[in-house]
Design a protein around this motif. Structure first.
Motif, mmCIF file in Angstrom:
data_model
loop_
_atom_site.group_PDB
_atom_site.id
_atom_site.type_symbol
_atom_site.label_atom_id
_atom_site.label_comp_id
_atom_site.label_asym_id
_atom_site.label_seq_id
_atom_site.Cartn_x
_atom_site.Cartn_y
_atom_site.Cartn_z
ATOM 1 N N LEU A 1 0.832 -1.205 0.000
ATOM 2 C CA LEU A 1 0.000 0.000 0.000
ATOM 3 C C LEU A 1 0.869 1.260 0.000
ATOM 4 C CD1 LEU A 1 -3.058 -0.871 2.273
ATOM 5 C CD2 LEU A 1 -2.935 -0.765 -0.226
ATOM 6 N N GLY A 2 2.020 1.206 0.641
ATOM 7 C CA GLY A 2 2.939 2.338 0.574
ATOM 8 C C GLY A 2 3.406 2.585 -0.846
ATOM 9 N N ALA A 3 3.806 1.531 -1.508
ATOM 10 C CA ALA A 3 4.260 1.663 -2.897
ATOM 11 C C ALA A 3 3.138 2.184 -3.791
ATOM 12 C CB ALA A 3 4.769 0.322 -3.407
ATOM 13 N N PHE A 4 1.940 1.664 -3.585
ATOM 14 C CA PHE A 4 0.809 2.076 -4.429
ATOM 15 C C PHE A 4 0.340 3.494 -4.109
ATOM 16 C CE2 PHE A 4 -1.183 -2.308 -5.682
ATOM 17 C CZ PHE A 4 -0.037 -2.635 -6.373
ATOM 18 N N LEU A 5 0.039 3.768 -2.846
ATOM 19 C CA LEU A 5 -0.576 5.047 -2.482
ATOM 20 C C LEU A 5 0.414 6.209 -2.516
ATOM 21 C CD1 LEU A 5 -2.939 3.868 0.404
ATOM 22 C CD2 LEU A 5 -3.485 4.241 -2.016
ATOM 23 N N LEU A 6 1.667 5.928 -2.242
ATOM 24 C CA LEU A 6 2.676 6.987 -2.314
ATOM 25 C C LEU A 6 3.343 7.028 -3.683
ATOM 26 C CD1 LEU A 6 4.321 6.594 1.204
ATOM 27 C CD2 LEU A 6 2.462 8.128 0.501
ATOM 28 N N GLY A 7 3.421 5.877 -4.320
ATOM 29 C CA GLY A 7 4.103 5.782 -5.610
ATOM 30 C C GLY A 7 3.493 6.656 -6.685
ATOM 31 N N TRP A 8 2.174 6.600 -6.832
ATOM 32 C CA TRP A 8 1.571 7.417 -7.890
ATOM 33 C C TRP A 8 1.723 8.906 -7.587
ATOM 34 C CZ3 TRP A 8 -2.037 11.142 -7.546
ATOM 35 C CH2 TRP A 8 -2.969 11.108 -6.500
ATOM 36 N N ARG A 9 1.714 9.271 -6.301
ATOM 37 C CA ARG A 9 1.889 10.683 -5.940
ATOM 38 C C ARG A 9 3.320 11.138 -6.257
ATOM 39 N NH1 ARG A 9 -2.088 8.725 -2.471
ATOM 40 N NH2 ARG A 9 -3.761 10.237 -2.043
ATOM 41 N N ALA A 10 4.292 10.269 -5.991
ATOM 42 C CA ALA A 10 5.685 10.607 -6.306
ATOM 43 C C ALA A 10 5.874 10.753 -7.811
ATOM 44 C CB ALA A 10 6.622 9.541 -5.740
ATOM 45 N N LEU A 11 5.267 9.848 -8.567
ATOM 46 C CA LEU A 11 5.362 9.941 -10.033
ATOM 47 C C LEU A 11 4.688 11.199 -10.553
ATOM 48 C CD1 LEU A 11 4.727 6.230 -11.081
ATOM 49 C CD2 LEU A 11 6.859 7.509 -11.285
ATOM 50 N N ALA A 12 3.530 11.518 -10.006
ATOM 51 C CA ALA A 12 2.809 12.724 -10.439
ATOM 52 C C ALA A 12 3.631 13.974 -10.138
ATOM 53 C CB ALA A 12 1.448 12.796 -9.763
ATOM 54 N N ALA A 13 4.289 14.000 -8.979
ATOM 55 C CA ALA A 13 5.123 15.168 -8.639
ATOM 56 C C ALA A 13 6.302 15.281 -9.589
ATOM 57 C CB ALA A 13 5.618 15.031 -7.183
ATOM 58 N N ARG A 14 6.860 14.165 -9.956
ATOM 59 C CA ARG A 14 8.004 14.162 -10.861
ATOM 60 C C ARG A 14 7.589 14.658 -12.253
ATOM 61 N NH1 ARG A 14 12.866 12.623 -9.951
ATOM 62 N NH2 ARG A 14 14.219 11.784 -11.542
ATOM 63 N N VAL A 15 6.424 14.236 -12.707
ATOM 64 C CA VAL A 15 5.927 14.644 -14.019
ATOM 65 C C VAL A 15 5.626 16.147 -14.030
ATOM 66 C CG1 VAL A 15 3.952 14.409 -15.595
ATOM 67 C CG2 VAL A 15 5.046 12.381 -14.654
ATOM 68 N N ARG A 16 5.148 16.678 -12.914
ATOM 69 C CA ARG A 16 4.814 18.112 -12.826
ATOM 70 C C ARG A 16 6.051 18.998 -12.906
ATOM 71 N NH1 ARG A 16 0.865 16.354 -8.956
ATOM 72 N NH2 ARG A 16 2.253 16.832 -7.243
ATOM 73 N N ARG A 17 7.225 18.473 -12.605
ATOM 74 C CA ARG A 17 8.455 19.299 -12.622
ATOM 75 C C ARG A 17 8.840 19.697 -13.987
ATOM 76 N NH1 ARG A 17 12.315 16.362 -8.268
ATOM 77 N NH2 ARG A 17 10.871 16.436 -6.581
#
Length: 118
Positions: free
Chosen positions: A102-118
């Motif tokens: 759940l950490g990988a799933f729930l935090l993972g997409w948020r980390a990817l989204a933040a990276r894409v926004r940069r």
């Protein structure tokens, strides 16, 4: 561009359900869909508690990695408590796997989204 709150909520719900479905796939179930729903519901409730907590405390929706941490923590803790009070399994190995996935799933997409926004 940041996801809209409804998109983030759908993503969280879908990923919690995928987690449950993957876990149930290793069991020989007569009704795998029902089994996945029965496994997912405590963690979905927990994630909802995390969403409400973030919204109440910060006024923001939990769209960022930092705001995703309480969603993840509540999904795991509340989910396990609900499983315990409803007589579902809470074996230590299940708790470890649940926390990691759940950490990988729930935090993972948020980390990817933040990276894409940069």
């Amino acid at each position: 561009m940041a996801p809209r709150p409804w998109q983030a909520a759908v993503a969280d719900g879908a990923l919690v359900t995928v987690f449950a479905a993957i876990g149930r796939a290793s069991h020989d179930e007569t009704n795998p869909v029902l089994a996945a729903v029965l496994t997912a519901w405590p963690f979905l409730v927990g994630a909802g508690v995390g969403w409400a907590l973030v919204r109440r405390r910060s006024g923001a929706w939990p769209l960022t990695l930092g705001h995703g941490i309480p969603v993840w923590a509540c999904a795991v803790v509340v989910g396990m408590l609900l499983r315990a009070v409803t007589g579902q399994g809470t074996a230590f190995s299940f708790m470890v796997v649940t926390t990691i996935v759940l950490g990988a799933f729930l935090l993972g997409w948020r980390a990817l989204a933040a990276r894409v926004r940069r």
